[in-house]
Design an enzyme around this catalytic site. Structure first.
Site, PDB file in Angstrom:
ATOM      1  N   TYR A 159     -19.336 -53.523 -79.461  1.00 29.36           N
ATOM      2  CA  TYR A 159     -20.697 -53.622 -79.201  1.00 29.36           C
ATOM      3  C   TYR A 159     -21.301 -53.025 -80.434  1.00 29.36           C
ATOM      4  O   TYR A 159     -21.079 -52.046 -80.856  1.00 29.36           O
ATOM      5  CB  TYR A 159     -21.105 -52.448 -78.113  1.00 29.36           C
ATOM      6  CG  TYR A 159     -22.286 -52.656 -77.700  1.00 29.36           C
ATOM      7  CD1 TYR A 159     -23.001 -53.360 -76.672  1.00 29.36           C
ATOM      8  CD2 TYR A 159     -23.367 -51.586 -78.298  1.00 29.36           C
ATOM      9  CE1 TYR A 159     -24.155 -53.476 -76.307  1.00 29.36           C
ATOM     10  CE2 TYR A 159     -24.832 -51.557 -78.032  1.00 29.36           C
ATOM     11  CZ  TYR A 159     -25.228 -52.456 -77.132  1.00 29.36           C
ATOM     12  OH  TYR A 159     -26.445 -52.364 -76.732  1.00 29.36           O
ATOM     13  N   TYR A 186     -21.674 -49.323 -66.935  1.00 31.21           N
ATOM     14  CA  TYR A 186     -22.782 -48.672 -68.001  1.00 31.21           C
ATOM     15  C   TYR A 186     -22.676 -47.108 -67.829  1.00 31.21           C
ATOM     16  O   TYR A 186     -22.872 -46.409 -68.795  1.00 31.21           O
ATOM     17  CB  TYR A 186     -24.177 -49.068 -67.413  1.00 31.21           C
ATOM     18  CG  TYR A 186     -24.502 -50.516 -67.809  1.00 31.21           C
ATOM     19  CD1 TYR A 186     -23.518 -51.398 -68.479  1.00 31.21           C
ATOM     20  CD2 TYR A 186     -25.758 -50.868 -67.485  1.00 31.21           C
ATOM     21  CE1 TYR A 186     -23.788 -52.743 -68.794  1.00 31.21           C
ATOM     22  CE2 TYR A 186     -26.044 -52.210 -67.830  1.00 31.21           C
ATOM     23  CZ  TYR A 186     -25.029 -53.068 -68.582  1.00 31.21           C
ATOM     24  OH  TYR A 186     -25.672 -54.474 -68.779  1.00 31.21           O
TER      25      TYR A 186
HETATM   26  C1  LIG Z   1     -27.546 -54.867 -71.409  1.00 35.55           C
HETATM   27  S1  LIG Z   1     -28.664 -55.905 -70.595  1.00 35.55           S
HETATM   28  C2  LIG Z   1     -27.451 -57.187 -70.136  1.00 35.55           C
HETATM   29  C3  LIG Z   1     -27.839 -58.577 -70.342  1.00 35.55           C
HETATM   30  C4  LIG Z   1     -29.355 -58.982 -69.377  1.00 35.55           C
HETATM   31  N1  LIG Z   1     -28.841 -59.288 -67.926  1.00 35.55           N
HETATM   32  C5  LIG Z   1     -30.176 -59.949 -70.163  1.00 35.55           C
HETATM   33  O1  LIG Z   1     -30.551 -60.763 -69.450  1.00 35.55           O
HETATM   34  O2  LIG Z   1     -30.396 -59.815 -71.234  1.00 35.55           O
HETATM   35  C6  LIG Z   1     -28.842 -54.931 -69.062  1.00 35.55           C
HETATM   36  C7  LIG Z   1     -29.698 -55.422 -68.066  1.00 35.55           C
HETATM   37  O3  LIG Z   1     -29.078 -56.480 -67.324  1.00 35.55           O
HETATM   38  C8  LIG Z   1     -29.604 -56.292 -65.911  1.00 35.55           C
HETATM   39  N2  LIG Z   1     -28.102 -55.931 -65.330  1.00 35.55           N
HETATM   40  C9  LIG Z   1     -27.084 -55.772 -65.686  1.00 35.55           C
HETATM   41  N3  LIG Z   1     -26.070 -55.537 -64.714  1.00 35.55           N
HETATM   42  C10 LIG Z   1     -26.783 -55.305 -63.602  1.00 35.55           C
HETATM   43  C11 LIG Z   1     -26.282 -55.281 -62.086  1.00 35.55           C
HETATM   44  N4  LIG Z   1     -25.135 -54.908 -61.859  1.00 35.55           N
HETATM   45  N5  LIG Z   1     -27.404 -55.288 -61.293  1.00 35.55           N
HETATM   46  C12 LIG Z   1     -28.408 -55.428 -61.534  1.00 35.55           C
HETATM   47  N6  LIG Z   1     -29.112 -55.835 -62.776  1.00 35.55           N
HETATM   48  C13 LIG Z   1     -28.082 -55.709 -63.823  1.00 35.55           C
HETATM   49  C14 LIG Z   1     -30.490 -55.071 -65.763  1.00 35.55           C
HETATM   50  O4  LIG Z   1     -31.592 -55.777 -65.831  1.00 35.55           O
HETATM   51  C15 LIG Z   1     -30.256 -54.414 -67.137  1.00 35.55           C
HETATM   52  O5  LIG Z   1     -31.474 -53.706 -67.532  1.00 35.55           O
END
Ligand SMILES: C[S@@+](CC[C@H](N)C(=O)[O-])C[C@H]1O[C@@H](n2cnc3c(N)ncnc32)[C@H](O)[C@@H]1O
Length: 345
Positions: free
Chosen positions: A205, A310
């Site tokens: 990361y 996370y």
């Molecule tokens: C580090 S980012 C991961 C990439 C993200 N999905 C994107 O489209 O940029 C983290 C975000 O992804 C979404 N996310 C990740 N894991 C999730 C989960 N298990 N349930 C719901 N939302 C999730 C949330 O919006 C979170 O703020």
């Protein structure tokens, strides 16, 4: 064809598109030195979304203002001239390994992992290497480490051992192709187009390494601080107010992957993940700048979404999701695992 793709495929061979190329995600990932062998691809079969233009793919972390690497004269490595020696407690890089003597339950094809070796005439030395040394599992993280939260110590640039030393797994970089894909309900996610083995290193990361003050400024500027937190990783594995190294005494540096990072910035959360993040140290003088290395904690078939927890290591008693009062302000977790805690934060 979406606009970003059209620009890349039809115009980027032409003169005069330099600024556009710099901001093109396809050009950024194509410039990775590993692109031919282990490409990063982007695919969306769900909707018309493209990656945000403000995001920039990078190969490695960049150091922000006020973040200093250790000066060259203070860097030290091991003096092993044979990489084989870099698996034992006699290697300077492995001096700080905390060994416990419990045996690995799945290490039967590599049973030297926890034994003491005595080459002819040489003093006893103990194999403390984090990886399997032999057979089909060579180079995979041992299960004893995989189930721990111990840091991984590796050889590095200042060491006498060669680039092919077995204790340079993370240093050698990602060896799996990754695909960033549009999920049905959680934005972008990441998967691999090849099978990944339990214990295999996937990727680091990375992002901008910033001071704790700068991280707090960015949290304060963010609309919802917890949303910013999801991209910020504290490099706190060695933080200790009593440390002799003053860089480890105070609040730790943090890695911000929101706008500048690699493909792992798109890895979603699961309460039953298939990856885990480990602190990986190269030069011991750079513990304040340790790497965040993602390893597979079980076999992952190609195409399965890659996920990590996370809030790995957070005690259930500290889990806000258990408090009905706090639940109303929290984000629902959509990981759909059997042991889903229900909320992300
Ligand atoms: C580090 S980012 C991961 C990439 C993200 N999905 C994107 O489209 O940029 C983290 C975000 O992804 C979404 N996310 C990740 N894991 C999730 C989960 N298990 N349930 C719901 N939302 C999730 C949330 O919006 C979170 O703020």
């Amino acid at each position: 064809m979406e606009e970003a793709t059209r620009q890349h495929f039809f115009h980027h061979g032409e003169e005069g598109h330099e600024a556009e190329k710099r901001n093109c995600h396809f050009c950024q990932i194509r410039s990775f030195t590993t692109h031919a062998q282990y490409p990063v691809t982007i695919i969306n079969t769900e909707d018309d979304e493209v990656l945000r233009a403000s995001f920039h793919f990078m190969h490695s972390s960049v150091l922000g203002k006020g973040v200093e690497p250790t000066r060259e004269e203070f860097l030290t490595g091991c003096e092993c001239t044979d990489g084989e020696d870099c698996q034992y407690d006699t290697c300077n890089c492995l001096q700080d390994v905390e060994e416990d003597d419990s045996s690995d339950d799945d290490d039967d094809d590599d049973d030297e992992a926890a034994t003491t070796d005595s080459p002819h005439g040489a003093p006893y030395r103990k194999r403390v290497y984090a990886y399997h040394a032999h057979g089909a599992k060579a180079g995979l993280l041992r299960s004893k480490i995989l189930t721990s939260r111990n840091p991984i110590y590796e050889c590095h640039e200042s060491c006498a051992c060669g680039k092919d030393c077995p204790n340079r797994v993370v240093e050698r970089g990602r060896k799996v192709p990754l695909q960033i894909f549009r999920t049905a309900n959680r934005g972008w996610g990441v998967r691999s187009t090849v099978d990944i083995k339990k214990g295999q290193f996937v990727d680091k990361y990375i992002g901008e390494v910033i001071t704790a003050e700068e991280a707090n400024r960015r949290r304060a500027r963010s609309h919802i601080a917890q949303r910013k937190d999801v991209y910020l990783f504290a490099l706190d594995k060695f933080s200790d107010p009593d440390s002799l190294d003053e860089r480890l005494q105070g609040p730790p540096l943090e890695v911000d992957g929101e706008y500048k990072s690699g493909p792992t910035r798109f890895v979603n959360h699961s309460c039953e993940p298939n990856l885990r993040i480990f602190a990986r140290v190269g030069d011991h003088a750079d513990k304040h700048l340790h790497d965040l290395a993602l390893f597979a904690i079980r076999d992952i078939p190609r195409g399965e979404e890659l996920t990590f927890d996370y809030v790995d290591g957070v005690d259930d008693s500290e889990n806000d999701a258990l408090d009905p009062e706090k639940q109303k302000d929290m984000t629902h977790c959509l990981c759909r695992s059997k042991s889903c805690r229900g909320y992300l934060w």
